[in-house]
Design a protein around this motif. Structure first.
Motif, PDB file in Angstrom:
ATOM      1  N   ILE A  45      48.997  86.196  29.637  1.00 58.28           N
ATOM      2  CA  ILE A  45      49.489  85.383  29.346  1.00 58.28           C
ATOM      3  C   ILE A  45      50.962  85.455  29.910  1.00 58.28           C
ATOM      4  O   ILE A  45      51.535  85.369  29.311  1.00 58.28           O
ATOM      5  N   VAL A  47      54.813  83.284  30.061  1.00 59.89           N
ATOM      6  CA  VAL A  47      55.783  82.714  29.923  1.00 59.89           C
ATOM      7  C   VAL A  47      56.272  81.760  30.622  1.00 59.89           C
ATOM      8  O   VAL A  47      56.635  81.872  31.511  1.00 59.89           O
ATOM      9  N   THR A  55      53.816  87.091  36.400  1.00 57.84           N
ATOM     10  CA  THR A  55      52.442  87.036  36.205  1.00 57.84           C
ATOM     11  C   THR A  55      51.649  86.954  37.187  1.00 57.84           C
ATOM     12  O   THR A  55      50.551  87.488  36.824  1.00 57.84           O
ATOM     13  N   ILE A 103      51.417  90.089  27.016  1.00 60.41           N
ATOM     14  CA  ILE A 103      52.035  88.473  27.368  1.00 60.41           C
ATOM     15  C   ILE A 103      52.923  89.129  28.338  1.00 60.41           C
ATOM     16  O   ILE A 103      53.531  90.590  28.315  1.00 60.41           O
ATOM     17  N   GLU A 105      56.358  88.919  30.814  1.00 58.73           N
ATOM     18  CA  GLU A 105      57.016  87.918  30.471  1.00 58.73           C
ATOM     19  C   GLU A 105      58.883  88.792  31.068  1.00 58.73           C
ATOM     20  O   GLU A 105      58.444  89.986  32.269  1.00 58.73           O
ATOM     21  N   MET A 114      59.709  86.493  22.411  1.00 56.40           N
ATOM     22  CA  MET A 114      59.007  87.136  21.847  1.00 56.40           C
ATOM     23  C   MET A 114      58.569  87.668  20.762  1.00 56.40           C
ATOM     24  O   MET A 114      57.509  87.687  20.548  1.00 56.40           O
ATOM     25  N   LEU A 117      56.289  84.478  20.292  1.00 56.75           N
ATOM     26  CA  LEU A 117      55.224  84.228  20.547  1.00 56.75           C
ATOM     27  C   LEU A 117      54.416  85.839  20.094  1.00 56.75           C
ATOM     28  O   LEU A 117      53.123  85.242  19.579  1.00 56.75           O
ATOM     29  N   LEU A 121      50.564  84.470  18.498  1.00 54.83           N
ATOM     30  CA  LEU A 121      49.399  84.738  19.011  1.00 54.83           C
ATOM     31  C   LEU A 121      48.434  85.836  18.152  1.00 54.83           C
ATOM     32  O   LEU A 121      47.536  85.569  18.017  1.00 54.83           O
ATOM     33  N   ILE A 129      46.636  92.652  21.588  1.00 54.94           N
ATOM     34  CA  ILE A 129      48.007  92.131  21.594  1.00 54.94           C
ATOM     35  C   ILE A 129      49.122  93.246  22.455  1.00 54.94           C
ATOM     36  O   ILE A 129      49.610  94.254  21.838  1.00 54.94           O
ATOM     37  N   VAL A 131      53.060  93.656  25.109  1.00 55.29           N
ATOM     38  CA  VAL A 131      53.930  92.747  26.074  1.00 55.29           C
ATOM     39  C   VAL A 131      53.940  93.579  26.980  1.00 55.29           C
ATOM     40  O   VAL A 131      54.062  95.229  27.510  1.00 55.29           O
TER      41      VAL A 131
END
Length: 184
Positions: A45, A47, A55, A103, A105, A114, A117, A121, A129, A131
């Motif tokens: 995902i 941002v 990303t 995620i 970022e 964050m 998020l 999520l 999850i 990051v």
């Protein structure tokens, strides 16, 4: 012609990371994510808008399939200080239930966005999850999820590689600290 630090040198205090160094580290981050999530149903995902470049580069560096989704979040601030208010501008349009979520970022500073998020999520019941941030500023908080970090960087207004100041510098191919006179 591509935009590099030479094109905006008068606006920059210093170049933190060249494009070559960034892309090498993105490859290393992708390798770590690939190893940790091998054989899993992975969703990345991004941002919007700052993390779009990161990303896509991170997803392209993975050696496995990944579905990419996008969210847009705005944390309201005054004078570059987070006010504690987060607003969802674009919600995720894919199902993440039972899937491993990364995620992506570009920079973690206060951690406000964050944290919001991760909480949001988690309500969608993913399998996990994590990051992945290319840059982490001093005093950035620790999160209760696995976190991949490319580089620790100093405080200051960082532009380039997707990060902007008032809509400019996003297409700068390096990451640099904006000079104080250019941030007025």
């Amino acid at each position: 012609m591509t935009v590099d630090a030479d094109h905006v040198a008068d606006d920059l205090e210093s170049v933190l990371l060249t494009e070559v160094r960034i892309l090498a580290r993105v490859g290393e981050l992708a390798a770590g994510i690939g190893k940790d999530h091998a054989g899993r149903d992975l969703v990345m995902i991004g941002v919007l808008g700052g993390a779009a470049t990161f990303t896509v580069d991170l997803a392209r560096a993975l050696e496995s399939q990944v579905e990419i989704g996008w969210m847009a979040i705005r944390s309201y601030s005054t004078s570059n200080r987070a006010s504690g208010s987060v607003r969802l501008l674009k919600d995720l349009d894919i199902d993440i239930e039972g899937r491993d979520v990364i995620i992506a970022e570009t920079v973690i500073d206060t951690g406000l966005t964050m944290s919001w998020l991760i909480s949001s999520l988690n309500q969608r019941r993913p399998a996990s999850i994590a990051v992945c941030a290319l840059l982490r500023k001093p005093n950035a908080p620790q999160f209760a999820v696995p976190t991949y970090v490319g580089f620790d960087v100093p405080a200051g207004l960082i532009v380039g590689y997707g990060l902007d100041y008032r809509g400019r510098y996003r297409n700068l191919r390096c990451a640099a600290v904006l000079a104080p006179h250019a941030a007025r």
